[in-house]
Motif scaffolding. Sequence first.
Motif, short mmCIF file in Angstrom:
data_model
loop_
_atom_site.label_atom_id
_atom_site.label_comp_id
_atom_site.label_asym_id
_atom_site.label_seq_id
_atom_site.Cartn_x
_atom_site.Cartn_y
_atom_site.Cartn_z
N ASP A 116 97.22 17.81 -48.05
CA ASP A 116 98.56 17.31 -47.72
C ASP A 116 99.44 18.37 -47.06
N ARG A 153 112.14 13.77 -57.82
CA ARG A 153 112.45 12.86 -56.70
C ARG A 153 113.95 12.68 -56.53
N THR A 188 115.10 16.29 -54.88
CA THR A 188 114.46 16.88 -53.71
C THR A 188 115.34 16.78 -52.47
N THR A 224 106.78 21.67 -55.73
CA THR A 224 106.68 20.22 -55.79
C THR A 224 105.36 19.79 -56.40
N ASN A 271 104.17 16.93 -55.66
CA ASN A 271 103.60 16.04 -54.65
C ASN A 271 104.01 16.53 -53.26
N TYR A 321 104.94 13.95 -50.51
CA TYR A 321 106.26 13.33 -50.66
C TYR A 321 107.36 14.27 -50.16
N THR A 322 107.30 15.54 -50.56
CA THR A 322 108.35 16.49 -50.18
C THR A 322 108.36 16.73 -48.68
N ASP A 342 107.39 14.62 -46.44
CA ASP A 342 107.90 13.40 -45.83
C ASP A 342 109.43 13.36 -45.90
N GLU A 343 110.00 13.79 -47.03
CA GLU A 343 111.45 13.86 -47.17
C GLU A 343 112.04 14.84 -46.16
#
Length: 284
Positions: A68, A252, A255, A268, A270, A273-274, A276-277
């Motif tokens: 990732d 979440r 973040t 993180t 994940n 996810y981070t 993507d944010e």
Amino acid sequence: MNILKNLIIVFLIFIGGCSTTSHSSIKGSGKTENPPIANYTPLIIAHRGASDLEPEHTVLSYKRAIKDKTDFIEIDLRQTKDGELVAIHDKDVERTTNGKGKVQDLTLSQLKKLNAGKDQKIMTIEEIIKEFGLSTNYYIETREDNNGNLVMEQKLIDILNKYKLITKHKVVLQSFSEKSLKKLHSINKNIPLMRLLGDEEVESLTSDTLKNIKKYAYAVGPNAKLVDESFVKKVHAANLKIHVFFDAENERKLTKEMLGLKVDGLFTNNPFYTLDELKQQKTG
């Protein structure tokens, strides 16, 4: 992620054994304004690997984090009864395995018989490094043993030197223990160090405390729930970086706020996810 840029920054801070180099030597000034969002590239540090998705501190967790595109995999260390350094957070094995007992009271052989989830085994730091080599960067936490003794610093540095992770600028070391970090700094002043901060330390943090931390570390690590704009400014004014960690239940929620404050790094559970944010913030 612009991994190379961040690693060059870490290297420049510590080249020549000078952990007290100011940001002015990197950016051309001593100013601490927030950079434009398009140029904002915080370090994304996989907390115990992608531990929200796979069993923490396992090959599966680290492989997922690397897939990732995390910048660093984070590894907590404890020493076994027979002196091996293993990747596990808690003092005991109950939460993360099917076994019982304190890590420092068990041998590596005993730990290897345990299931850490999805038939994964507890790993030594050397096994992790052999598995992933120079394909990733390592953010490793040291700690005192259950009796408050320093037991792992020299051994860890010997392992890192063996695999050339220090000279290749592939590692950052962190700890809540000032004693441990100062020991590491005394052994090798070129290793980037991050001082983790307990909640009570964050709440009472002073400029003098930050000056003392700057003598051996380049960054501090507070809980994100205690970080606001004034705290970020105070840390940056001391020419330190800020790498925040989260309680699992509020990662979440916080973040996006931490990215908005432009902290320098985020632990993180994940990384996907981070990242993507972060992408969403950059694209608006």
